[in-house]
Design a protein around this motif. Structure first.
Motif, PDB file in Angstrom:
ATOM      1  N   GLU A 349       6.546 -75.138 -28.051  1.00  0.00           N
ATOM      2  CA  GLU A 349       5.874 -75.759 -29.186  1.00  0.00           C
ATOM      3  C   GLU A 349       4.395 -75.401 -29.186  1.00  0.00           C
ATOM      4  OE1 GLU A 349       8.560 -79.786 -29.871  1.00  0.00           O
ATOM      5  OE2 GLU A 349       6.691 -79.958 -28.753  1.00  0.00           O
ATOM      6  N   GLU A 350       3.819 -75.294 -30.381  1.00  0.00           N
ATOM      7  CA  GLU A 350       2.383 -75.060 -30.490  1.00  0.00           C
ATOM      8  C   GLU A 350       1.621 -76.223 -29.847  1.00  0.00           C
ATOM      9  OE1 GLU A 350       1.174 -72.354 -31.447  1.00  0.00           O
ATOM     10  OE2 GLU A 350       2.597 -71.388 -32.832  1.00  0.00           O
ATOM     11  N   LYS A 351       0.527 -75.884 -29.196  1.00  0.00           N
ATOM     12  CA  LYS A 351      -0.371 -76.865 -28.586  1.00  0.00           C
ATOM     13  C   LYS A 351       0.317 -77.693 -27.504  1.00  0.00           C
ATOM     14  CE  LYS A 351      -3.518 -77.046 -32.487  1.00  0.00           C
ATOM     15  NZ  LYS A 351      -4.282 -77.883 -33.437  1.00  0.00           N
ATOM     16  N   GLY A 352       1.206 -77.021 -26.773  1.00  0.00           N
ATOM     17  CA  GLY A 352       1.841 -77.626 -25.610  1.00  0.00           C
ATOM     18  C   GLY A 352       2.077 -76.557 -24.555  1.00  0.00           C
ATOM     19  N   ILE A 353       1.878 -76.887 -23.281  1.00  0.00           N
ATOM     20  CA  ILE A 353       2.074 -75.929 -22.184  1.00  0.00           C
ATOM     21  C   ILE A 353       3.146 -76.443 -21.236  1.00  0.00           C
ATOM     22  CG2 ILE A 353       1.044 -74.904 -20.108  1.00  0.00           C
ATOM     23  CD1 ILE A 353       0.054 -73.506 -22.539  1.00  0.00           C
ATOM     24  N   VAL A 354       4.100 -75.555 -20.913  1.00  0.00           N
ATOM     25  CA  VAL A 354       5.177 -75.845 -19.963  1.00  0.00           C
ATOM     26  C   VAL A 354       5.288 -74.657 -19.008  1.00  0.00           C
ATOM     27  CG1 VAL A 354       7.603 -76.435 -19.686  1.00  0.00           C
ATOM     28  CG2 VAL A 354       6.436 -77.010 -21.810  1.00  0.00           C
ATOM     29  N   THR A 355       5.501 -74.927 -17.738  1.00  0.00           N
ATOM     30  CA  THR A 355       5.690 -73.846 -16.767  1.00  0.00           C
ATOM     31  C   THR A 355       7.129 -73.820 -16.246  1.00  0.00           C
ATOM     32  OG1 THR A 355       4.917 -75.289 -14.978  1.00  0.00           O
ATOM     33  CG2 THR A 355       3.292 -73.824 -15.999  1.00  0.00           C
ATOM     34  N   ASN A 356       7.509 -72.656 -15.747  1.00  0.00           N
ATOM     35  CA  ASN A 356       8.819 -72.476 -15.108  1.00  0.00           C
ATOM     36  C   ASN A 356       8.664 -71.360 -14.091  1.00  0.00           C
ATOM     37  OD1 ASN A 356      11.505 -72.794 -14.508  1.00  0.00           O
ATOM     38  ND2 ASN A 356      12.278 -72.308 -16.537  1.00  0.00           N
ATOM     39  N   GLY A 357       9.757 -71.027 -13.378  1.00  0.00           N
ATOM     40  CA  GLY A 357       9.728 -69.957 -12.391  1.00  0.00           C
ATOM     41  C   GLY A 357      10.760 -68.894 -12.693  1.00  0.00           C
ATOM     42  N   MET A 358      10.524 -67.669 -12.223  1.00  0.00           N
ATOM     43  CA  MET A 358      11.398 -66.537 -12.525  1.00  0.00           C
ATOM     44  C   MET A 358      11.345 -65.542 -11.373  1.00  0.00           C
ATOM     45  SD  MET A 358      11.078 -64.093 -15.915  1.00  0.00           S
ATOM     46  CE  MET A 358       9.668 -63.108 -15.402  1.00  0.00           C
ATOM     47  N   SER A 359      12.490 -64.950 -11.023  1.00  0.00           N
ATOM     48  CA  SER A 359      12.552 -63.892 -10.001  1.00  0.00           C
ATOM     49  C   SER A 359      13.472 -62.787 -10.469  1.00  0.00           C
ATOM     50  CB  SER A 359      13.098 -64.424  -8.668  1.00  0.00           C
ATOM     51  OG  SER A 359      12.270 -65.400  -8.101  1.00  0.00           O
ATOM     52  N   ASN A 360      13.171 -61.566 -10.070  1.00  0.00           N
ATOM     53  CA  ASN A 360      14.111 -60.465 -10.228  1.00  0.00           C
ATOM     54  C   ASN A 360      15.142 -60.526  -9.102  1.00  0.00           C
ATOM     55  OD1 ASN A 360      12.961 -59.273 -12.565  1.00  0.00           O
ATOM     56  ND2 ASN A 360      11.394 -58.303 -11.313  1.00  0.00           N
ATOM     57  N   TYR A 361      16.195 -59.707  -9.215  1.00  0.00           N
ATOM     58  CA  TYR A 361      17.274 -59.741  -8.226  1.00  0.00           C
ATOM     59  C   TYR A 361      16.755 -59.466  -6.811  1.00  0.00           C
ATOM     60  CZ  TYR A 361      21.486 -58.480  -5.665  1.00  0.00           C
ATOM     61  OH  TYR A 361      22.484 -58.407  -4.723  1.00  0.00           O
ATOM     62  N   LYS A 362      15.816 -58.533  -6.665  1.00  0.00           N
ATOM     63  CA  LYS A 362      15.327 -58.175  -5.329  1.00  0.00           C
ATOM     64  C   LYS A 362      14.374 -59.217  -4.761  1.00  0.00           C
ATOM     65  CE  LYS A 362      15.839 -53.152  -5.591  1.00  0.00           C
ATOM     66  NZ  LYS A 362      15.147 -51.837  -5.511  1.00  0.00           N
ATOM     67  N   ARG A 363      13.842 -60.075  -5.581  1.00  0.00           N
ATOM     68  CA  ARG A 363      12.918 -61.114  -5.133  1.00  0.00           C
ATOM     69  C   ARG A 363      11.796 -60.527  -4.276  1.00  0.00           C
ATOM     70  NH1 ARG A 363      17.269 -65.803  -3.203  1.00  0.00           N
ATOM     71  NH2 ARG A 363      17.488 -66.857  -5.212  1.00  0.00           N
TER      72      ARG A 363
END
Length: 533
Positions: A349-363
């Motif tokens: 959404e505009e004017k809102g910040i959310v974080t998450n995590g992500m990895s590739n297969y090799k990490r």
């Protein structure tokens, strides 16, 4: 087939060493061993000086009866539990089923129905996966958000931009979990997910997998529409009779109504406008508990050395799972831990910040990251609306946007403790997809959350030395850990409005890729139990 459990291998052992152990344990000759395959693999790192792989292996040999007469509790005949999709419905369908949402729940529900001859229509508000990747990468570099196609919305759901974890705590007596892993492998996932204790695909490989599943749905008579949003339900006499959609093609928006009396609502936990629409249309919803907090980054080498000692270079990047109960009775725990990965801006959404995590297969990135989150309950929300949890999330996401001046707010852990804005990065360089700025996360989280985070992180330092490093990187805010809403359903998987089937993580019945996919399969089974193809 003979199964051998609790086989221990050194981390330097080869395939030949494994074969020799099988032969020795079964007391057979090499010629008697016809074939074998690993069915489970985990790592025992309790003794860092003698880390072992623990395996379960199934072997085919010439004379199985001879083996079965020997007494060894770890040598057994494996149980044959094969998943079966039972089609015993007799009611004639008036229209084809519609599935809303192409995340794991919707994708697997559509896949199972398509393979069984139900010719489903799968609609997704976001883009197909590779167009979505371009859109998301543009957002990471330019900070221009597409509110319809982003880290949460689009083909594959939020899991597409994650570590691609496939482990689940769901009890599985019908072997749905294994069936889902097999389908993943058939569509391009690494075969090791079939036996690893904590399987993962990685965001890079998951993209091809979901595309291949979609193509299989179409090949088997299904239809998939992207850039297509469900905007209203047509309901008559407490039964759904159709769906209003809004479709964007070549910058043109068209609206139409599709008749259907079978609609699977497999929306993600971020489809807030759809939750509001469902509430207005009279579906029974409940607010539910979830958790909020921050992402924390450490050097991956720190985590791996803590878990494996000096043998860490011979093993995959280490993971962790941490929990703590605070003095105030709140749970603090790690969530969606991404070894060798990135923190990502997952805003919708505009004017809102959310974080998450992500990895590739090799990490193989330099930092490990994880959400460190604190439990919140409906008692923490304002008002009695079943959507109160959504407004709770919005409040803190809006403050995060303000704290970061439109970017991800980042703070060193030591500065969080002292409640002061960070002004410089220390020895740990952030590994973040999306623009960020130094800030003070105390200003965009409730004080009871930051107090709990500090207590939890200090406790975690007793388990992983260096976890409470003052220069550890914190990013905020992490609010989309699970759905803040549950769409109620009965034992037949229907809502109080007949013909509407709530499904997956957004509906409040799953918590990750595999559990969401399993719920999608369950709903497909419920439809097949009532209707003929």
């Amino acid at each position: 087939m003979i199964r051998i459990n609790q086989m221990k291998l050194n981390i330097d052992d080869t395939k030949e060493d494994l074969e020799k152990k099988i032969i020795k344990l079964l007391r057979i000759s090499k010629n008697d061993l016809l074939s074998y395959h690993v069915v489970k693999q985990s790592i025992d790192a309790r003794n860092k000086n003698e880390i072992k792989y623990i395996l379960s292996v199934e072997a085919s040999i010439k004379d199985e009866k001879k083996i079965q007469r020997r007494k060894n509790v770890n040598i057994t005949k494996p149980k044959d539990i094969t998943y079966e999709f039972l089609i015993d419905g007799t009611k004639k369908m008036k229209t084809r089923p519609i599935i809303i949402g192409a995340g794991p729940a919707g994708l697997f529900c559509a896949y199972m129905l398509a393979k069984a001859g139900y010719m489903p229509l799968l609609i997704e508000r976001g883009e197909e996966v590779y167009k979505r990747v371009e859109t998301v990468n543009h957002f990471f570099t330019e900070n221009e958000l597409n509110t319809e196609s982003n880290v949460a919305f689009g083909e594959g759901g939020a899991g597409t931009f994650s570590d691609g974890k496939l482990n689940t705590l769901v009890k599985d007596r019908f072997s749905r979990n294994h069936k889902i892993l097999e389908i993943f492998v058939e569509h391009g996932a690494p075969s090791d997910i079939l036996y690893r204790q904590k399987p993962h695909i990685g965001t890079d490989k998951l993209r091809d997998v979901v595309k291949n599943i979609r193509e299989d749905i179409i090949k088997n008579g299904g239809e998939v529409l992207f850039n297509t949003k469900a905007t209203d339900f047509m309901i008559e006499k407490n039964k759904v009779v159709g769906l209003q959609i809004e479709r964007k093609e070549k910058n043109q928006i068209t609206k139409k109504i599709i008749k259907s009396d079978i609609i699977v609502v497999a929306i993600g936990h971020s489809a807030r406008d759809t939750f509001h629409m469902l509430h207005e249309r009279g579906l029974s919803l409940n607010k539910k508990s979830f958790a909020v907090g921050v992402r924390i980054e450490h050097p991956q080498i720190l985590i791996s050395k803590n878990q494996y000692g000096e043998n860490y270079t011979k093993l995959p990047p280490a993971e962790y799972k941490l929990t703590h109960q605070t003095k105030d009775g709140r749970s603090v725990y790690s969530f969606c831990m991404c070894p060798g990965g990135f923190v990502v801006n997952a805003s919708t959404e505009e004017k809102g910040i959310v974080t998450n995590g992500m990895s590739n297969y090799k990490r193989d990135e330099r930092n490990a990251n994880s959400a460190i989150i604190v439990s919140v309950t409906p008692d923490d929300f304002e008002g009695d609306s079943p959507l109160a949890g959504i407004e709770f999330q919005r409040r803190w996401e809006g403050l995060a946007y303000q704290c970061g001046n439109g970017f991800i707010p980042v703070q060193l852990y030591g500065d969080l403790v002292q409640n002061k804005k960070s002004t410089t990065i220390g020895s740990i360089n952030p590994n973040i997809k999306g623009k960020y700025t130094l800030s003070n996360l105390n200003k965009c989280l409730p004080s009871y959350i930051t107090k709990s985070l500090v207590e939890g992180i200090q406790a975690f330092d007793n388990k992983i030395h260096g976890f409470a490093n003052e220069e550890a990187i914190l990013s905020g805010v992490e609010t989309r850990t699970s759905s803040p809403v549950r769409i109620l359903r009965n034992e037949f998987f229907e809502s109080n409005i007949k013909g509407i089937y709530p499904c997956g993580e957004g509906a409040g019945y799953a918590g990750g890729i595999t559990s969401a996919a399993m719920d999608g399969v369950k709903v497909a089974e419920a439809i097949a139990h009532r209707f003929a193809p």
